[in-house]
Design a protein around this motif. Structure first.
Motif, PDB file in Angstrom:
ATOM      1  N   GLY A  14       7.615 -13.479   9.926  1.00 46.17           N
ATOM      2  CA  GLY A  14       7.417 -12.570   8.799  1.00 46.17           C
ATOM      3  C   GLY A  14       7.893 -11.166   9.119  1.00 46.17           C
ATOM      4  O   GLY A  14       8.526 -10.504   8.289  1.00 46.17           O
ATOM      5  N   LEU A  15       7.597 -10.690  10.337  1.00 49.92           N
ATOM      6  CA  LEU A  15       8.076  -9.367  10.735  1.00 49.92           C
ATOM      7  C   LEU A  15       9.603  -9.339  10.819  1.00 49.92           C
ATOM      8  O   LEU A  15      10.230  -8.358  10.407  1.00 49.92           O
ATOM      9  CB  LEU A  15       7.473  -8.979  12.084  1.00 49.92           C
ATOM     10  CG  LEU A  15       6.019  -8.535  12.059  1.00 49.92           C
ATOM     11  CD1 LEU A  15       5.498  -8.339  13.477  1.00 49.92           C
ATOM     12  CD2 LEU A  15       5.859  -7.256  11.258  1.00 49.92           C
ATOM     13  N   GLN A  16      10.195 -10.410  11.344  1.00 49.89           N
ATOM     14  CA  GLN A  16      11.652 -10.471  11.418  1.00 49.89           C
ATOM     15  C   GLN A  16      12.282 -10.537  10.026  1.00 49.89           C
ATOM     16  O   GLN A  16      13.371 -10.008   9.814  1.00 49.89           O
ATOM     17  CB  GLN A  16      12.089 -11.686  12.237  1.00 49.89           C
ATOM     18  CG  GLN A  16      11.812 -11.554  13.708  1.00 49.89           C
ATOM     19  CD  GLN A  16      12.185 -12.793  14.485  1.00 49.89           C
ATOM     20  OE1 GLN A  16      12.451 -13.853  13.922  1.00 49.89           O
ATOM     21  NE2 GLN A  16      12.204 -12.669  15.799  1.00 49.89           N
ATOM     22  N   PHE A  17      11.596 -11.181   9.078  1.00 51.57           N
ATOM     23  CA  PHE A  17      12.116 -11.281   7.718  1.00 51.57           C
ATOM     24  C   PHE A  17      12.057  -9.924   7.018  1.00 51.57           C
ATOM     25  O   PHE A  17      13.003  -9.531   6.334  1.00 51.57           O
ATOM     26  CB  PHE A  17      11.310 -12.329   6.942  1.00 51.57           C
ATOM     27  CG  PHE A  17      11.822 -12.592   5.556  1.00 51.57           C
ATOM     28  CD1 PHE A  17      12.968 -13.332   5.354  1.00 51.57           C
ATOM     29  CD2 PHE A  17      11.151 -12.118   4.443  1.00 51.57           C
ATOM     30  CE1 PHE A  17      13.443 -13.585   4.087  1.00 51.57           C
ATOM     31  CE2 PHE A  17      11.613 -12.360   3.169  1.00 51.57           C
ATOM     32  CZ  PHE A  17      12.761 -13.094   2.996  1.00 51.57           C
ATOM     33  N   LEU A  18      10.955  -9.185   7.199  1.00 47.79           N
ATOM     34  CA  LEU A  18      10.799  -7.894   6.541  1.00 47.79           C
ATOM     35  C   LEU A  18      11.544  -6.777   7.266  1.00 47.79           C
ATOM     36  O   LEU A  18      12.062  -5.857   6.637  1.00 47.79           O
ATOM     37  CB  LEU A  18       9.317  -7.538   6.434  1.00 47.79           C
ATOM     38  CG  LEU A  18       8.489  -8.435   5.519  1.00 47.79           C
ATOM     39  CD1 LEU A  18       7.017  -8.063   5.609  1.00 47.79           C
ATOM     40  CD2 LEU A  18       8.964  -8.339   4.087  1.00 47.79           C
ATOM     41  N   PHE A  19      11.570  -6.828   8.595  1.00 42.32           N
ATOM     42  CA  PHE A  19      12.221  -5.800   9.404  1.00 42.32           C
ATOM     43  C   PHE A  19      13.222  -6.481  10.343  1.00 42.32           C
ATOM     44  O   PHE A  19      12.867  -6.906  11.447  1.00 42.32           O
ATOM     45  CB  PHE A  19      11.182  -5.017  10.217  1.00 42.32           C
ATOM     46  CG  PHE A  19      10.091  -4.420   9.385  1.00 42.32           C
ATOM     47  CD1 PHE A  19      10.324  -3.301   8.601  1.00 42.32           C
ATOM     48  CD2 PHE A  19       8.828  -4.987   9.372  1.00 42.32           C
ATOM     49  CE1 PHE A  19       9.322  -2.761   7.833  1.00 42.32           C
ATOM     50  CE2 PHE A  19       7.815  -4.442   8.611  1.00 42.32           C
ATOM     51  CZ  PHE A  19       8.060  -3.331   7.831  1.00 42.32           C
ATOM     52  N   PRO A  20      14.473  -6.598   9.936  1.00 43.00           N
ATOM     53  CA  PRO A  20      15.467  -7.335  10.731  1.00 43.00           C
ATOM     54  C   PRO A  20      15.693  -6.784  12.134  1.00 43.00           C
ATOM     55  O   PRO A  20      16.194  -7.491  12.993  1.00 43.00           O
ATOM     56  CB  PRO A  20      16.748  -7.225   9.899  1.00 43.00           C
ATOM     57  CG  PRO A  20      16.290  -6.974   8.514  1.00 43.00           C
ATOM     58  CD  PRO A  20      15.015  -6.185   8.646  1.00 43.00           C
ATOM     59  N   ILE A  21      15.279  -5.538  12.383  1.00 44.94           N
ATOM     60  CA  ILE A  21      15.465  -4.985  13.731  1.00 44.94           C
ATOM     61  C   ILE A  21      14.689  -5.794  14.764  1.00 44.94           C
ATOM     62  O   ILE A  21      15.078  -5.882  15.932  1.00 44.94           O
ATOM     63  CB  ILE A  21      15.075  -3.492  13.783  1.00 44.94           C
ATOM     64  CG1 ILE A  21      15.550  -2.869  15.090  1.00 44.94           C
ATOM     65  CG2 ILE A  21      13.582  -3.316  13.608  1.00 44.94           C
ATOM     66  CD1 ILE A  21      15.451  -1.375  15.147  1.00 44.94           C
TER      67      ILE A  21
END
Length: 128
Positions: A75-82
């Motif tokens: 979920g974090l990778q989906f919202l914040f691609p960094i």
């Protein structure tokens, strides 16, 4: 009349038809029958089409059958691609990104100012 011995030709007086056997197209190939798709109700068809319109790639497919910890990370990778590409980022890439950013800025800033002057506007407007 036939050039190829594997080809069968049928000619009639009313119309001309050409019948090619499967042996002449691809020798030794087996022909498979294709089944019709299952019948769907109107509601199922509508649901499928709306799903294809609004979620063409099913972005949440990665979350299925995962632990809550892995779901949080995804979920974090989906919202914040960094969070996805950040751990693999290196100083060599930072150097290349800095050079390309300065190159684009050296072209875009004078261009923006020039377009503002052409439009008889203050140069600051071209920077905005």
């Amino acid at each position: 009349m036939g050039v190829n011995s594997n080809r069968a030709e049928d000619f009639s007086s009313q119309d001309t038809t050409l019948r090619i056997t499967t042996e002449s197209v691809m020798p030794g190939m087996e022909i498979h029958k294709v089944c019709l798709p299952p019948k769907k109700t109107t509601l199922q068809k509508l649901k499928q089409r709306l799903g294809e319109i609004f979620f063409p790639d099913d972005p949440l497919h990665r979350f299925k059958n995962r632990t809550w910890c892995k779901k949080l990370l995804l979920g974090l990778q989906f919202l914040f691609p960094i969070f996805q590409w950040g751990p693999e980022y290196s100083l060599k890439l930072l150097r290349s990104d800095t050079i390309s950013g300065l190159t684009i800025a050296s072209l875009a800033i004078p261009q923006g100012i020039s377009y503002a002057k052409l439009a008889n506007l203050p140069p600051i407007v071209g920077l905005c």
